[in-house]
Scaffold this active site. Structure first.
Site, PDB file in Angstrom:
ATOM      1  N   SER A 263       0.769  -1.215  -0.023  1.00 36.02           N
ATOM      2  CA  SER A 263      -0.144   0.046   0.007  1.00 36.02           C
ATOM      3  C   SER A 263       0.807   1.148   0.049  1.00 36.02           C
ATOM      4  O   SER A 263       1.934   1.314   0.603  1.00 36.02           O
ATOM      5  CB  SER A 263      -1.071  -0.057   1.426  1.00 36.02           C
ATOM      6  OG  SER A 263      -1.589   1.178   1.388  1.00 36.02           O
TER       7      SER A 263
ATOM      8  N   TYR B 118      -1.776  -0.194   9.862  1.00 38.05           N
ATOM      9  CA  TYR B 118      -1.674  -0.527   8.589  1.00 38.05           C
ATOM     10  C   TYR B 118      -0.404  -0.289   7.976  1.00 38.05           C
ATOM     11  O   TYR B 118       0.013  -1.103   7.164  1.00 38.05           O
ATOM     12  CB  TYR B 118      -2.971   0.021   7.815  1.00 38.05           C
ATOM     13  CG  TYR B 118      -3.453  -0.613   6.444  1.00 38.05           C
ATOM     14  CD1 TYR B 118      -3.841  -1.690   6.474  1.00 38.05           C
ATOM     15  CD2 TYR B 118      -3.029   0.352   5.416  1.00 38.05           C
ATOM     16  CE1 TYR B 118      -4.187  -2.279   4.789  1.00 38.05           C
ATOM     17  CE2 TYR B 118      -3.457  -0.038   4.210  1.00 38.05           C
ATOM     18  CZ  TYR B 118      -3.882  -1.276   3.864  1.00 38.05           C
ATOM     19  OH  TYR B 118      -4.286  -1.906   2.714  1.00 38.05           O
TER      20      TYR B 118
END
Length: 242
Positions: free
Chosen positions: A140, A153
């Site tokens: 990501s 995350y």
């Protein structure tokens, strides 16, 4: 039979990747954790385009389930080789660190980082014996740049990025490549709550990406022609960050 395993393949980017790999003549193992209806839909779409595969239900962050279900499949299908592994499964639970609960940290880290370890270790054994493999990790923008509210995350995806670079050095001599794809804002369930109009100003190409655009990059890394590329992280974010 040459196979490809896609974790978290029931929706969004995972679904697009499954369809792409099926178009590349792979028998696709579509992993999902809970949403059987969406997983069946992925399989229907895949078969509708002339592909084939099957569903594998297990939680990538649960070592016992990975061993039982995926390990069991590998044992029963000794004549089939998982040539391509796409570690796509991931969850996010956004909150500022000062308010983050232990379970919010643990769940996000466990799915992306521990899941990468459990699944890859199991699949890698046969790749090493066959002296061929393609491992593609879906990371990501958050793992590269870091985003506020996503400390968990960012840590999980950043960990997978580092693991990608390390593993690539371990297995390169066996004709196994390990690369990562780092999407930015892609139109999926994960981003449906975001204000695209407001965020467009941050994106040079002035739009959110499509899951198929990520899948196209995965298809390249999965191909035999990408054999001299390993340990790389390809950003797919419309020019936001590199």
């Amino acid at each position: 039979m040459k196979c490809a395993l896609v974790t978290g393949g029931s929706r969004g980017i995972g679904r697009a990747i499954c369809i792409k790999l099926a178009a590349m003549d792979y028998y696709v193992l579509v992993n999902y954790k809970a949403n059987e209806e969406e997983a069946e839909k992925t399989m229907s779409l895949l078969r509708g385009k002339g592909g084939n595969g099957e569903l594998l239900k297990f939680d990538v962050g649960n070592k016992a389930q990975v061993t039982q279900v995926l390990g069991g499949w590998i044992e029963k299908n000794a004549e089939s080789n998982i040539e391509v592994l796409v570690n796509n499964a991931g969850v996010k639970d956004d909150v500022l660190l000062m308010w983050m609960k232990d379970e919010q940290w643990d769940t996000v880290i466990n799915t992306s980082l521990n899941g990468f370890f459990y699944v890859t270790k199991l699949v890698l054994q046969n790749m090493l014996m066959q002296k061929y493999g393609r491992i593609i990790n879906i990371v990501s923008l958050s793992g590269l740049k870091g985003l506020p509210g996503q400390t968990n995350y960012s840590a999980a995806k950043g960990g997978v990025i580092a693991a990608t670079k390390a593993l690539a050095q371990e297995v390169g001599r066996r004709n196994i490549t390990v690369n990562a794809v780092a999407p930015g804002f892609i139109k999926t369930d994960m981003t449906e709550g975001l204000d695209e109009k407001q965020l467009r100003s941050l994106i040079p190409v002035s739009r959110f990406g499509e899951p198929e655009e990520v899948a196209h990059a995965v298809g390249f890394f999965a191909s035999a022609e990408s054999a001299y590329i390993t340990g790389e992280v390809l950003s797919i974010n419309g020019g936001m960050y590199s």
